[in-house]
Design a protein around this motif. Structure first.
Motif, short mmCIF file in Angstrom:
data_model
loop_
_atom_site.label_atom_id
_atom_site.label_comp_id
_atom_site.label_asym_id
_atom_site.label_seq_id
_atom_site.Cartn_x
_atom_site.Cartn_y
_atom_site.Cartn_z
N SER A 108 0.96 -32.57 36.01
CA SER A 108 0.17 -33.75 35.87
C SER A 108 0.96 -35.01 36.13
O SER A 108 0.63 -35.90 36.76
CB SER A 108 -0.71 -33.57 34.69
OG SER A 108 -1.68 -32.63 34.31
N GLY A 112 0.90 -37.67 38.96
CA GLY A 112 0.81 -39.16 38.50
C GLY A 112 1.65 -39.98 39.45
O GLY A 112 1.72 -41.39 39.64
N PHE A 176 -11.40 -45.00 36.10
CA PHE A 176 -9.96 -44.92 36.30
C PHE A 176 -9.64 -45.47 37.76
O PHE A 176 -8.66 -46.36 38.09
CB PHE A 176 -9.23 -43.61 36.18
CG PHE A 176 -9.13 -43.15 34.65
CD1 PHE A 176 -8.79 -44.08 33.83
CD2 PHE A 176 -8.98 -41.81 34.44
CE1 PHE A 176 -8.75 -43.62 32.67
CE2 PHE A 176 -8.70 -41.32 33.21
CZ PHE A 176 -8.87 -42.32 32.08
N SER A 177 -10.30 -44.93 38.65
CA SER A 177 -10.10 -45.51 39.97
C SER A 177 -10.56 -46.84 40.11
O SER A 177 -10.11 -47.69 41.10
CB SER A 177 -10.96 -44.36 41.09
OG SER A 177 -10.46 -43.37 40.89
N LEU A 180 -8.46 -49.09 36.63
CA LEU A 180 -7.03 -49.14 36.40
C LEU A 180 -6.42 -48.41 37.70
O LEU A 180 -6.44 -49.43 38.68
CB LEU A 180 -7.18 -47.87 35.39
CG LEU A 180 -7.57 -48.52 33.79
CD1 LEU A 180 -7.21 -47.14 33.05
CD2 LEU A 180 -6.63 -49.61 33.43
N THR A 181 -6.28 -47.41 37.65
CA THR A 181 -5.58 -46.65 38.87
C THR A 181 -5.99 -45.12 39.04
O THR A 181 -5.76 -44.43 37.79
CB THR A 181 -3.86 -46.73 38.95
OG1 THR A 181 -3.54 -46.05 39.96
CG2 THR A 181 -3.40 -46.52 37.66
N TRP A 182 -5.84 -44.51 40.14
CA TRP A 182 -6.29 -43.05 40.21
C TRP A 182 -5.12 -42.33 39.35
O TRP A 182 -5.47 -41.07 38.98
CB TRP A 182 -6.40 -42.59 41.53
CG TRP A 182 -5.14 -42.82 42.34
CD1 TRP A 182 -4.87 -43.89 43.43
CD2 TRP A 182 -3.93 -41.97 42.44
NE1 TRP A 182 -3.67 -43.70 43.91
CE2 TRP A 182 -3.11 -42.50 43.62
CE3 TRP A 182 -3.71 -40.82 41.99
CZ2 TRP A 182 -1.87 -42.05 43.81
CZ3 TRP A 182 -2.37 -40.29 42.33
CH2 TRP A 182 -1.73 -41.03 43.17
N ARG A 183 -3.91 -43.03 39.45
CA ARG A 183 -2.86 -42.14 38.68
C ARG A 183 -3.15 -41.68 37.23
O ARG A 183 -2.79 -40.76 36.62
CB ARG A 183 -1.57 -42.83 38.78
CG ARG A 183 -1.18 -43.00 40.37
CD ARG A 183 0.10 -43.96 40.15
NE ARG A 183 0.36 -44.12 41.80
CZ ARG A 183 1.01 -43.36 42.68
NH1 ARG A 183 1.53 -42.10 42.18
NH2 ARG A 183 1.11 -43.59 43.99
N TRP A 184 -4.15 -42.56 36.59
CA TRP A 184 -4.29 -42.17 35.34
C TRP A 184 -5.36 -40.92 34.92
O TRP A 184 -5.34 -40.36 33.92
CB TRP A 184 -4.89 -43.37 34.61
CG TRP A 184 -4.10 -44.27 34.11
CD1 TRP A 184 -3.72 -45.46 34.53
CD2 TRP A 184 -3.37 -43.95 32.73
NE1 TRP A 184 -2.79 -46.03 33.70
CE2 TRP A 184 -2.60 -45.33 32.69
CE3 TRP A 184 -3.39 -43.22 31.53
CZ2 TRP A 184 -1.68 -45.48 31.75
CZ3 TRP A 184 -2.44 -43.36 30.72
CH2 TRP A 184 -1.80 -44.55 30.52
N ILE A 185 -5.89 -40.43 36.25
CA ILE A 185 -6.61 -39.24 35.91
C ILE A 185 -5.59 -38.03 35.74
O ILE A 185 -6.14 -36.97 35.17
CB ILE A 185 -7.43 -38.85 37.38
CG1 ILE A 185 -6.61 -38.59 38.33
CG2 ILE A 185 -8.25 -39.91 37.42
CD1 ILE A 185 -7.40 -38.03 39.77
N PHE A 187 -2.42 -38.61 34.08
CA PHE A 187 -1.58 -39.06 33.03
C PHE A 187 -2.34 -38.71 31.87
O PHE A 187 -1.70 -38.24 30.61
CB PHE A 187 -1.20 -40.80 32.74
CG PHE A 187 -0.21 -40.91 34.13
CD1 PHE A 187 0.79 -39.85 34.52
CD2 PHE A 187 -0.15 -42.15 34.75
CE1 PHE A 187 1.70 -40.34 35.30
CE2 PHE A 187 0.55 -42.62 35.55
CZ PHE A 187 1.60 -41.56 35.82
N VAL A 188 -3.87 -38.70 31.84
CA VAL A 188 -4.64 -38.65 30.73
C VAL A 188 -4.58 -37.07 30.06
O VAL A 188 -4.60 -36.95 29.11
CB VAL A 188 -6.17 -38.89 30.98
CG1 VAL A 188 -6.92 -37.71 31.96
CG2 VAL A 188 -6.88 -38.95 29.62
#
Length: 489
Positions: A108, A112, A176-177, A180-185, A187-188
């Motif tokens: 994950s 990210g 998130f998309s 924030l940013t898709w990368r948080w999907i 990082f969560v």
């Protein structure tokens, strides 16, 4: 579960002693919570990514490659499941579960920070390896800690994680998309994974035979290669090449040959990855075939019901997802209740009832038309979910209860591997049916440029095929014996 003279059968007696020992030293509540968190990692990840794909493609490019974000995950999770399951029987559930969570969290983090689509696909494969350890091991731990009467209810709790993820995942992905940013999907997953690992490490204790074991390296390699070729061929048939092309025949043919070589190696292995008795016991054969059918039906429903609701009935993606969510609501409800039922009428009869209910729901799918309401679709999915919960949970508990601790991981892993293979087979079958009816070679995007008048009859044929699979599932359940050594049937 008693033998004819009223005593516990040897398998069950040993299992109950082992469970009592593990349970006394483990805090079951925190362990169950850690398992649910671990399963939640896998469950949310399977739903959160879809809504973020447009943002990912805009950022990284690689539109033609993005289907591999899903395919590579399914592939690595499937091929690693029986291997990790075997290791859990040798080295214990705890280290395998911790390794699985670590691999998933590491994957994950790397996802990210992915710098292009190729890197993201590779790191998704690492996540899949983690899922291949988490899914069978979590269900095996439940089999270790909980009695026969408790297990179905607990599995209902775990199934509810998937139900919640069906709603929470797409919502989080969109948030998130968009904000924030898709990368948080990805990082969560880090805090969730860390909490799951810490709780399991602190509260779960087990006794493992630390004697010398022979690792079946040849069997593991052959099974990995054979599964990879077969699943890859099924996933990409009709996509990268036509079904009758030399590439398709070659990939699937090599997979079959490697599988035959694997069977030969396993017959001589001291501690085989998949022992031969798994395929000789009627109970396990019936349970695994049932799980294969469950995998086929699930992939058909999750892939094509939202497509029908959105493109034929003309609703939004959110409404389409909500209709399908009814499936994941019905499943945990019936799964949690199935324990009371199978203790009274047996595993086989409970699963037969579930198969009939799921088949009735599949028939309702066939009756859908362009004038159907979304509520009718949701009711149909709910009925199928009720049936599935009465099939999947009892067959898994029956398989686990028929063996002792040292073989429970293998049995659980084989069942889940069968379901994964069913998903791959389902993608191939339903995709071929839909594409043939529409008259295009597109796969997974059959609605692009296709008017509802053409799409509706094509999806109708898919639903007919799903109903036939429900019939085959009923036949697979019927293979299970009425009574089996070590388990109610």
């Amino acid at each position: 579960m008693q033998s004819g003279d009223g005593e516990l059968s040897p398998v069950v007696a040993e299992t109950e002693v082992r469970r009592a020992d593990v349970g006394l030293r483990s805090e079951r509540g925190p362990v169950l919570l850690s398992i649910m968190l671990g399963v939640g990692l896998v469950a949310i990840d399977s739903t959160i990514l879809a809504t973020a794909v447009p943002s990912i493609v805009r950022d990284l490019g690689g539109f033609a490659q993005f289907p591999w974000l899903f395919s590579i995950y399914l592939l690595t999770a499937a091929v690693s499941t029986p291997i990790f399951a075997k290791f859990s029987d040798i080295h214990g559930r705890k280290p395998v579960m911790l390794i699985g969570v670590a691999l998933f969290v590491l994957g994950s983090i790397l996802c990210g920070f992915a710098w292009n689509m190729t890197a993201l696909i590779v790191f998704r494969g690492l996540q899949g390896l983690g899922a291949g350890a988490i899914q069978p091991t979590s269900m095996t731990i439940i089999g270790d800690l909980y009695s026969l009467a408790e297990r179905a209810k607990v599995q209902g709790y775990v199934a509810s994680v998937w139900a919640m993820s069906a709603v929470v995942g797409p919502t989080l992905g969109g948030v998130f998309s968009d904000f924030l940013t898709w990368r948080w999907i990805f990082f969560v997953n880090v805090p969730l994974g860390a909490l799951a690992a810490w709780m399991l490490f602190r509260h779960f204790h087990e006794d493992v035979n630390r004697g010398r074991h022979t690792i079946d390296v040849a069997g593991a390699v052959l099974l990995t290669l054979a599964s990879t070729m077969l699943i890859f061929g099924l996933l990409e048939g009709g996509v990268l090449w036509s079904w009758l092309s030399p590439w398709s025949i070659g990939v699937l043919g090599v997979g079959v040959l490697l599988l035959a070589a694997f069977v030969g190696v396993e017959r001589k292995a001291a501690e085989p990855i998949v022992p031969g008795w798994v395929f000789r016991r009627r109970l396990l054969v019936g349970a695994n075939l049932t799980n294969l059918a469950v995998g086929v039906m699930l992939i058909g429903l999750t892939s094509y019901v939202p497509l029908y609701v959105q493109d034929v009935l003309g609703t939004s993606a959110l409404v389409a997802g909500s209709a399908l969510a009814a499936l994941t609501i019905g499943w945990p409800i019936s799964a949690s209740l199935s324990g009371r039922i199978y203790l009274k009428i047996g595993f086989r009869n409970t699963s037969l009832i579930g198969s009939v209910i799921a088949g009735a729901g599949a028939v309702l799918l066939i009756l859908l038309n362009a004038g159907s309401s979304v509520w009718w679709v949701a009711l149909t999915c709910f009925v199928i979910g009720l049936g599935m919960g009465l099939v999947a949970s009892p067959t898994l508990v029956a398989a686990q209860s028929s063996v002792d601790w040292s073989s429970r991981g293998v049995v659980t892993g084989t069942s889940m591997f069968a379901r994964s293979m069913g998903s791959a087979v389902g993608i191939a079958i339903f995709g071929a049916i839909a594409n043939a009816a529409i008259g295009t070679q597109s796969h997974g995007s059959t609605s692009n440029g296709v008017p509802p008048a053409i799409l509706e009859p094509a999806l109708h044929q898919v639903f007919v095929a799903a109903a036939l699979v429900a019939v085959l599932m009923l036949v697979a359940v019927a293979i299970m014996p009425r009574r089996a050594p070590g388990a109610l049937a």
